[in-house]
Design an enzyme around this catalytic site. Sequence first.
Site, short mmCIF file in Angstrom:
data_model
loop_
_atom_site.label_atom_id
_atom_site.label_comp_id
_atom_site.label_asym_id
_atom_site.label_seq_id
_atom_site.Cartn_x
_atom_site.Cartn_y
_atom_site.Cartn_z
N GLY B 95 0.47 -1.04 -0.09
CA GLY B 95 -0.02 0.38 -0.27
C GLY B 95 0.47 1.36 -0.30
O GLY B 95 0.29 2.84 0.17
N LYS B 96 2.20 0.96 0.50
CA LYS B 96 2.91 2.27 0.03
C LYS B 96 2.84 3.75 0.90
O LYS B 96 2.48 4.58 0.79
CB LYS B 96 3.48 2.61 -1.18
CG LYS B 96 3.84 1.56 -1.98
CD LYS B 96 4.86 2.10 -3.05
CE LYS B 96 5.18 0.94 -4.22
NZ LYS B 96 4.80 -0.62 -4.33
N ARG B 97 1.86 3.26 1.74
CA ARG B 97 1.63 3.98 2.85
C ARG B 97 2.79 4.79 3.59
O ARG B 97 3.78 4.57 3.89
CB ARG B 97 0.66 3.19 4.56
CG ARG B 97 -0.59 2.56 3.56
CD ARG B 97 -1.49 3.01 2.64
NE ARG B 97 -2.63 2.77 2.85
CZ ARG B 97 -3.36 2.21 1.71
NH1 ARG B 97 -2.35 2.79 0.35
NH2 ARG B 97 -4.40 1.51 1.59
#
Lengths: 289, 289
Positions: B95-97
């Site tokens: 999710g590359k948060r």
Amino acid sequence: MADFAERFIRLAQVRSSLCLGLDPSADLMKLWGLDDDAEGLKRFCGTVLDAADGTVSVVKPQAGFFERFGPQGMAELGKAVDQIRAQGALSLIDGKRGDVPGTMAGYAEAMIGAGKGFGADAMTVAPYLGFDALRPALDRAVANGSAVFVVVRSSNPDGRSLQDARHPDGRTVAEALADEISAFNAACGPHTGAVGAVIGATIDEAGAKILARLPQSLVLAPGVGAQGASVADVEATFGPSLLRTLPSVSRAILREGPTVDGLRAAIDRYRDQVWRACERAALSPPSTI
Amino acid sequence: MADFAERFIRLAQVRSSLCLGLDPSADLMKLWGLDDDAEGLKRFCGTVLDAADGTVSVVKPQAGFFERFGPQGMAELGKAVDQIRAQGALSLIDGKRGDVPGTMAGYAEAMIGAGKGFGADAMTVAPYLGFDALRPALDRAVANGSAVFVVVRSSNPDGRSLQDARHPDGRTVAEALADEISAFNAACGPHTGAVGAVIGATIDEAGAKILARLPQSLVLAPGVGAQGASVADVEATFGPSLLRTLPSVSRAILREGPTVDGLRAAIDRYRDQVWRACERAALSPPSTI
């Protein structure tokens, strides 16, 4: 339909440009005496949106605090966006999404514009995978009258060293991004563009220089209130750019809950400060809006 | 309970280290003849996970392709993570948060470890707001035996200029991040750390130098297959680091659907290639695992 910038500027004339952060963090929910579950989240959002109804131009749900509750939390995020729309305000999902172009198209479809996703009016994106990777989201915003805010310089000191690293041409990472945003907007026409920048309200001199490279963009300025920047600070550092800025307050308003009256009083205080600062900015040097 | 690295290494011994991307993109769903809705998404995931059952060590759902369908899509993400766990594989939500520390704590709670969130074994994060802002996620990973993969150098060329910008001390943004990851892991002990790095499989010489700064970290290497890097390329560039790498294939396997048999055959081909490459790496110079 009018695009995001037009709708924002029209709303700001009657409600002020204040952006209210909808941050159901664990500590605020605890402070309000709510259970830390999906039911507590629902009550938190209902109360905040009741208080904001008719007075706030833009509501900014912080996606991380919804995602905390998994699928149920994301269902509440969807309901919050629907309610913000029903109340005639603009919704800006603060999710700082960012990925390679194919995946970015998925996030854009998820967040902004009509379709199967959340259907917000605007979203935030983060550029670690490069400005060009963000294009599917920027193009979708242009196509459907929504907006994308690219994080350029964040409100937290931890981000400074990366954002101030330099390209071989001498520009910092943040400066180069500001230039790319401006070039994208300029290619779309002379009006305020669909691509905005996130620039923390806590900016220093380097931040002010970045702002000067964004003559035509909306600016989301988080960090007003609890993070240390007052409205007066924003007025001083943003100058005439204040008229295309969304000063965003979260905790400093939300901690005045859990009563709707307490929240409304806090919203009113910040709205008045933002109004007055914008009036002064409008009477000072010419701005780009 | 064993931590993520131990569980991965144990699984990799019997299933190979192949990581399968679960990417229900609009074009793959169309290719499979599925409707572009939540029901189509559910069928896509069910088919891929049937094919992966018992043979794949790590399944990596790409959050953006679930979020595309709003709350219903995120509910399917939750079900996919549950099914991956039930099948004895590790789940890594891509999710590359990335956000300021308070919000980052929300994302960490959302993605990894037991609780109200998705409860995956690992997550990806993006560092535009600074390495230190990621700490709530890194600390949570250490505390509950999960893992966080920080995007250091992505597989897309768009990301290079930002990731190769330089700090005043001469290190690139990606090199400095690699050093921060290594320092964090070293402070936790001599074993493989809870913090991994995302380094695109399509790396060049600069990428190989970054890898050398990560002696103790797991590496997620997306971009194998359709994005241009073959398993042989990964073997050549990653060298002995291959033994702590998750080579990740998405499209090159998924386009062999919609039959379970077609997917299984493609998974087997990639597993065999990864097996053989890892055997050669294990017989060559000493590695850090």
